[in-house]
Design an enzyme around this catalytic site. Structure first.
Site, PDB file in Angstrom:
ATOM      1  N   GLU A 270       0.823  -1.210   0.000  1.00 51.52           N
ATOM      2  CA  GLU A 270       0.000   0.000   0.000  1.00 51.52           C
ATOM      3  C   GLU A 270       0.859   1.262   0.000  1.00 51.52           C
ATOM      4  O   GLU A 270       0.534   2.251  -0.663  1.00 51.52           O
ATOM      5  CB  GLU A 270      -0.932   0.004   1.215  1.00 51.52           C
ATOM      6  CG  GLU A 270      -1.916  -1.155   1.272  1.00 51.52           C
ATOM      7  CD  GLU A 270      -2.986  -1.052   0.197  1.00 51.52           C
ATOM      8  OE1 GLU A 270      -3.042  -0.035  -0.507  1.00 51.52           O
ATOM      9  OE2 GLU A 270      -3.770  -2.003   0.063  1.00 51.52           O
ATOM     10  N   ASP A 551      -4.182  -9.818  -8.308  1.00 47.81           N
ATOM     11  CA  ASP A 551      -4.471  -8.990  -9.474  1.00 47.81           C
ATOM     12  C   ASP A 551      -3.281  -8.226 -10.054  1.00 47.81           C
ATOM     13  O   ASP A 551      -2.886  -8.442 -11.199  1.00 47.81           O
ATOM     14  CB  ASP A 551      -5.599  -8.015  -9.132  1.00 47.81           C
ATOM     15  CG  ASP A 551      -5.406  -7.359  -7.762  1.00 47.81           C
ATOM     16  OD1 ASP A 551      -4.357  -7.577  -7.142  1.00 47.81           O
ATOM     17  OD2 ASP A 551      -6.321  -6.636  -7.315  1.00 47.81           O
ATOM     18  N   GLU A 670     -19.298  -6.166  -4.315  1.00 48.11           N
ATOM     19  CA  GLU A 670     -17.887  -6.535  -4.218  1.00 48.11           C
ATOM     20  C   GLU A 670     -17.608  -7.891  -4.855  1.00 48.11           C
ATOM     21  O   GLU A 670     -16.604  -8.069  -5.524  1.00 48.11           O
ATOM     22  CB  GLU A 670     -17.442  -6.555  -2.756  1.00 48.11           C
ATOM     23  CG  GLU A 670     -17.135  -5.187  -2.178  1.00 48.11           C
ATOM     24  CD  GLU A 670     -15.871  -4.586  -2.771  1.00 48.11           C
ATOM     25  OE1 GLU A 670     -14.794  -5.168  -2.597  1.00 48.11           O
ATOM     26  OE2 GLU A 670     -15.978  -3.537  -3.427  1.00 48.11           O
ATOM     27  N   GLU A 974     -12.047  -0.511 -10.373  1.00 48.15           N
ATOM     28  CA  GLU A 974     -11.591  -1.488 -11.367  1.00 48.15           C
ATOM     29  C   GLU A 974     -12.501  -1.575 -12.590  1.00 48.15           C
ATOM     30  O   GLU A 974     -12.015  -1.764 -13.718  1.00 48.15           O
ATOM     31  CB  GLU A 974     -11.448  -2.869 -10.720  1.00 48.15           C
ATOM     32  CG  GLU A 974     -10.270  -2.999  -9.772  1.00 48.15           C
ATOM     33  CD  GLU A 974     -10.521  -2.350  -8.424  1.00 48.15           C
ATOM     34  OE1 GLU A 974      -9.542  -2.113  -7.688  1.00 48.15           O
ATOM     35  OE2 GLU A 974     -11.693  -2.067  -8.111  1.00 48.15           O
ATOM     36  N   THR A1060      -0.999   0.426 -10.651  1.00 46.21           N
ATOM     37  CA  THR A1060      -2.273  -0.136 -10.210  1.00 46.21           C
ATOM     38  C   THR A1060      -3.107   0.848  -9.408  1.00 46.21           C
ATOM     39  O   THR A1060      -4.271   0.586  -9.141  1.00 46.21           O
ATOM     40  CB  THR A1060      -2.013  -1.404  -9.375  1.00 46.21           C
ATOM     41  OG1 THR A1060      -3.237  -2.103  -9.164  1.00 46.21           O
ATOM     42  CG2 THR A1060      -1.408  -1.043  -8.021  1.00 46.21           C
TER      43      THR A1060
END
Length: 1069
Positions: A270, A551, A670, A974, A1060
């Site tokens: 993160e 991902d 989700e 996304e 990302t």
């Protein structure tokens, strides 16, 4: 007048209390000779506070516990770490409390880090005590590396010229005036939403990680370094908020990455994608005009690179930055999330390109090498599991010589003679150390040392594996009180630091275990064998997916290829190999009512070594996190000339658009499940199959009900038989006859205290003829016609003789329907005869009361309902009458009207109530009826069709969806990310239309007071706000919406590559 003598006692206690408080409340210590000597010794330089409780003199000493560690005698030169670029450390700021989470200031002011109670510096590598006392905030410090990489061994950035790569973005034509007006109107709306959320953060949570948009408070899940501020820098620049951008850049200078009060570790993933990526992108987009952004990025990069100081140079994904932990050696966990270790390449590569420091690229290049080696060794060759072992250590067992103990047991020492008590000095010298109370310390007699024997009563002794051992041997090693030596092998805590510099297997936690090191008489072999990435366990199942925890690892393969100018082919090879496996094993077409031609990317679970079946199971999952796959495949299709992937990318993106449209809010949940068809070409809707998926246990449910009914019938039969037996045993024999009369027929009655007010037993078997002593066995089991006839009374008008009383068959328990019919009363209007009591099927009765079966031989007469209960008569004029219990002698009485029979007053109230007089001289009380228990009556289950329809309605399932795993929406980007990629790559205006519908739905249901908030359930018509606004709402979601409607040359895919977190990095030219 107050009489004081009454209060003498209270006055006395008050005086005593005052004196006591004055005497004992003082903080001063009275002078004593002992305290005087203590003060004198302190004045001579002995600070008693530093040694306030000295070790007492012992009466017996033992031999010191010493261990010969061969590794400690070995002299090995340390490798010189590579030079570190000096980083200007920001000036320390005094901590500013942040007790209030809201502030009315219109212009943001910097909020310093608040001290949250850390104990300050501690350990060998800390600042001096005076500095630590003046500044309680702990700061990260650069440590000497345990496993440095020599400069000549660094993996360097490619030095050649970037290759000419294919164009990715569609060549757009000039738009019309109407199209431009429509586009700019939508663009203006998106900017307003962004501005509103930014100003909410600016006014309410400045320099904090996240705004709570409902309450106006803030949260700090990412070290409290202003995650939203740094994450949104490039978005501010792209949308033209230059004043906000300048203000935010100045605030970045105040962030101190060397300390945080929010957490004791730094989440590498993160922190890298949000902070490091945000700083680099803002520096790139602003034309490299703001040098402070690069300086802060390098400052943060220097901290993050310290997490790579491990034996195999893999990063600790949660880096403990405080000096007392950072100064120790560490090994990476054997269970690491794939995305957390595989999504660092772009940020460190771009930092290396901007600073010229190859160590940043070296760090991630080593990770890539491990991925490349492990890719074809997994259970699903070509992909990596969601968890992997990145420790670089394969535990091995080595035989040890346990015949020779590594350390002899403790024995008493004979070198130190015992002192007699007479030899202990009895006088105090001026320098004697005293207790805080001024008393002299008395030496204690210590017991003899404990000798541990293998066969003795020692609860802590355990034999070694494969043989016996003594304390200190290899079979009983423990670490810091944590357990057996097996734990040390798993965590690799058993090597000396001097050896680690040679074989890269050191972990610093072994310092406390030096006493357990083997002596020269027994050498232990290595505890682990070097390896690359591996599986966490060969026995447990593994998941393979493009969704959460995996991902961005796949996403970064083609993007890193672009960022390196196409000069490192391994990224293309790894990407193409993985996507071939994805299309073969993970991509599927869902079974839907309208047979939509869309695709989802699911999750494949492969069992472990001990499983009976080795075949993987595909879960028909579609998660919001996996919606990025459409954009990734579309970009890879153009970059690597894979046209078939572009069609897959379109259908994957359409699948996420469909997921937005399937709910009442127009927002995708989700995660949810659907049924995957076997073919992506032919996928017809099968309602029978869909119902079977929703209700797989329909037959089991019916079978269970049948079994319950069998048990129920058995219980009813058993209890009825038991009750009949008990009732027969307690029924007395009729041996008396009335004087001068004839034998009266028994009248069946029911006691009120055994019945429910609204339910009585059916009365069956007509009363036989008085002249016939033999009862009719074929008597019809019907209930009395009306309430009066049941009670043996006359009809209401008194025009006819009283109806015969009916007797009940003791073998048939039945339940009455209502009060009037049970009592045999007339209909409500009184115009017709009363309705007879209807029989009910036993399947509709929940509880069967066996007490409602009455023996026809019981000679009882019940009173009126009020009289039986001991109540007053209807008019309230007479006293209540007790229930009469007659003896078993025959009774003859005339049945008058209902009131007189029951002992109540006549209807007109003209006379006293007539009582039923027994003809016998003696009255015997009848026994109480037997007790009974309730029986559970199974409820008939829903039919298969009813169950499915009920489930769909209750769970608000869109047709085709079998389960909604997570119903929330946390402002994720996304889906709109892939929509933007599809528009930029194909040029199809359809994607703009789909994106606008998504934006309107999201904004309508997430708008909060100070911004936009996550919601709890997208299937509700009015979902609840969760008071959370993650930094990616501004950094990604709104940025992608904006880029979808802005001019196509803004952040062109031919010039930029986005990480990302949607941070654009400039591609090399």
């Amino acid at each position: 007048m107050v009489r004081y003598r009454r209060y003498r006692v209270f006055v006395l206690f008050a005086v005593i209390a005052v004196v006591a408080l004055y005497r004992f409340g003082s903080s001063s210590t009275p002078w004593t000779p002992h305290s005087s000597s203590s003060e004198k010794s302190a004045s001579e330089g002995n600070d008693a506070r530093l040694n306030w409780q000295p070790r007492p003199q012992v009466a017996k000493e033992t031999k010191p516990f010493t261990v010969d560690v061969p590794a400690a005698r070995a002299s090995k030169p340390l490798q010189t770490p590579p030079p570190v670029v000096p980083v200007s450390r920001p000036a320390k700021k005094l901590p500013t409390p942040t007790a209030s989470s809201t502030k009315p200031a219109t212009k943001p002011t910097s909020i310093g880090a608040a001290y949250l109670g850390d104990n300050g510096p501690a350990g060998d590598d800390l600042e001096d005590t005076a500095a630590a006392a003046s500044d309680p905030t702990v700061h990260w410090q650069k440590q000497s590396e345990y496993f440095p990489v020599p400069s000549k061994s660094l993996i360097r950035l490619p030095s050649g010229a970037p290759k000419s790569l294919p164009k990715i973005q569609f060549k757009f034509k000039k738009e019309s005036a109407s199209q431009k007006a429509d586009r700019e109107a939508k663009l203006h709306t998106i900017k307003d939403v962004f501005k509103r959320s930014w100003e909410g953060y600016r006014d309410r949570a400045w320099l904090q990680d996240e705004l709570s948009p409902v309450s106006g408070r803030f949260r700090n899940p990412f070290a409290g370094w202003g995650a939203t501020l740094v994450d949104s820098l490039d978005a501010l620049w792209i949308m033209g908020f230059k004043e906000y951008f300048e203000e935010a850049v100045k605030a970045v200078d105040e962030i101190d990455f060397t300390t945080t009060t929010a957490r004791n570790d730094i989440p590498m993933f993160e922190t890298t994608i949000r902070y490091l990526g945000g700083l680099i992108a803002a520096y790139d987009l602003s034309g490299k005009k703001y040098k402070s952004l690069l300086d802060k990025a390098e400052e943060l990069g220097e901290i993050l690179i310290s997490a790579f100081d491990t034996p195999n140079r893999m990063p600790n994904t949660y880096y403990h930055w405080k000096p007392n932990m950072a100064s120790k050696g560490h090994r990476v966990s054997n269970r690491v999330v794939l995305a957390e270790i595989g999504s660092l390449s772009m940020e460190f590569t771009r930092l290396a390109q901007l600073t010229g420091e190859h160590k940043y690229y070296d760090a991630i290049a080593r990770i890539t090498d491990n991925f490349e080696e492990f890719q074809n060794q997994t259970r699903l060759p070509g992909m990596w599991p969601t968890y992997l072992d990145a420790s670089g250590c394969k535990p091995v067992s080595s035989p040890l010589d346990v015949a020779t103990p590594l350390q002899a047991p403790f024995e008493p020492s004979e070198d130190v003679p015992l002192k007699n008590k007479a030899e202990v000095p009895t006088t105090n010298s001026p320098t004697d150390l005293l207790s805080p109370g001024g008393n002299k310390y008395i030496p204690l007699d210590l017991p003899s040392p404990v000798v541990f024997k293998p066969d003795g009563p020692n609860p802590t002794w355990q034999p070694a594996m494969g043989g016996s051992a003594v304390l200190g041997g290899p079979g009983k090693g423990t670490h810091m009180g944590r357990g057996k030596s097996s734990a040390l092998k798993r965590r690799q805590l058993g090597l000396d630091r001097s050896e680690a510099l040679q074989d890269d297997v050191y972990v610093s936690q072994i310092v406390a275990t030096s006493a357990l090191a083997p002596s020269h008489t027994a050498k232990a072999g290595p505890t682990c064998e070097e390896q690359g990435f591996g599986e966490t366990s060969s026995y447990g199942p593994e998941d393979y997916t493009l969704g959460g925890m995996s991902d961005s690892t796949y996403e970064y393969l083609p993007k890193e290829f672009l960022l390196l100018g196409g000069q490192v082919d391994k990224y293309r090879t790894m990407y193409e190999l993985s996507m071939d496996v994805v299309k073969e094993h993970l991509v599927f077409r869902p079974m839907l009512p309208n047979e939509d031609d869309i695709l989802f990317s699911g999750k494949l679970t492969i069992p472990g070594a001990n499983a009976k079946s080795k075949n993987g199971v595909l879960e028909g999952e579609n998660a919001h996190l996996s919606c990025f796959a459409g954009g990734m495949l579309a970009m890879g299709a153009k970059l690597f000339d894979r046209p078939e992937d572009l069609e897959v990318a379109k259908k994957l993106t359409e699948g996420c658009v469909w997921a937005y449209q399937m709910t009442s809010t127009g927002i995708m949940p989700e995660a949810f499940d659907v049924f995957p068809c076997a073919s992506t070409v032919d996928c017809a809707w099968n309602e029978t199959k869909y119902y079977q998926i929703l209700d797989p246990n329909a037959s089991d449910r019916i079978d269970a009900y049948k079994q319950q009914m069998e048990v129920y019938k058995q219980q009813v039969a058993s209890m009825s038989a038991s009750y009949e037996a008990a009732l027969a045993a307690m029924t007395p024999v009729d041996t008396h006859t009335a004087i001068g009369g004839f034998a009266a027929l028994p009248t069946p009655t029911v006691l009120a205290h055994t019945l429910d007010k609204r339910q009585l037993a059916d009365l069956e078997d007509d009363t036989p003829d008085p002249e016939d002593d033999t009862p009719d066995p074929e008597a019809s089991p019907f209930v009395a016609d009306d309430r009066n006839s049941v009670m043996g009374g006359e009809s209401e008008e008194g025009e006819g003789p009283p109806a015969q009383s009916k007797t009940v068959s003791a073998a048939i328990p039945q339940v009455s329907e209502d009060r009037d019919s049970v009592m045999g009363g007339e209909s409500e209007e009184g115009e017709g005869p009363p309705s007879p009591l209807k029989k009910q099927s036993s399947s509709t009765v929940n509880h069967v009361s066996t007490s409602k079966t009455i023996s026809a031989a019981t000679p009882l007469v019940s009173e009126d309902r009020e009289s039986v209960m001991g109540g007053e008569s209807e008019e309230g004029e007479g006293p209540p009458l007790a229930q009469k219990k007659l003896n078993t002698a025959p009774v003859h009485h005339s049945t008058e009207d209902r009131e007189s029979v029951m002992g109540g007053e006549s209807e007109e109230g003209e006379g006293p109530p007539t009582k039923v007089q027994p003809t016998g001289a003696n009255i015997a009380f009848s026994p109480v009826l037997p007790n009974y228990s309730s029986i559970y009556s199974p409820k008939p289950p829903l039919s298969h069709s009813e169950y499915v329809k009920n489930k769909i309605q209750e769970e608000r399932l869109p047709l085709g969806v079998t389960q909604i795993q997570a119903r929330s929406y946390i402002l994720r980007p996304e889906a709109i990310e892939s929509v933007w990629y599809m528009y930029r790559i194909t040029g199809d205006a359809h994607w703009r239309e789909a994106g606008w519908r998504m934006f309107e739905a999201v904004n309508a249901h997430t708008t909060a007071k100070y911004g936009n908030s996550a919601i709890d359930d997208v299937t509700k018509t009015k979902p609840e706000l969760q008071d959370e606004m993650e930094s990616f709402w501004l950094a990604e979601t709104l940025k992608y919406f904006y880029l979808l409607f802005t001019e196509e040359d803004v952040v062109s895919l031919d010039d930029w590559v986005l990480n990302t977190e949607a941070h654009p990095f400039r591609r090399p030219k």
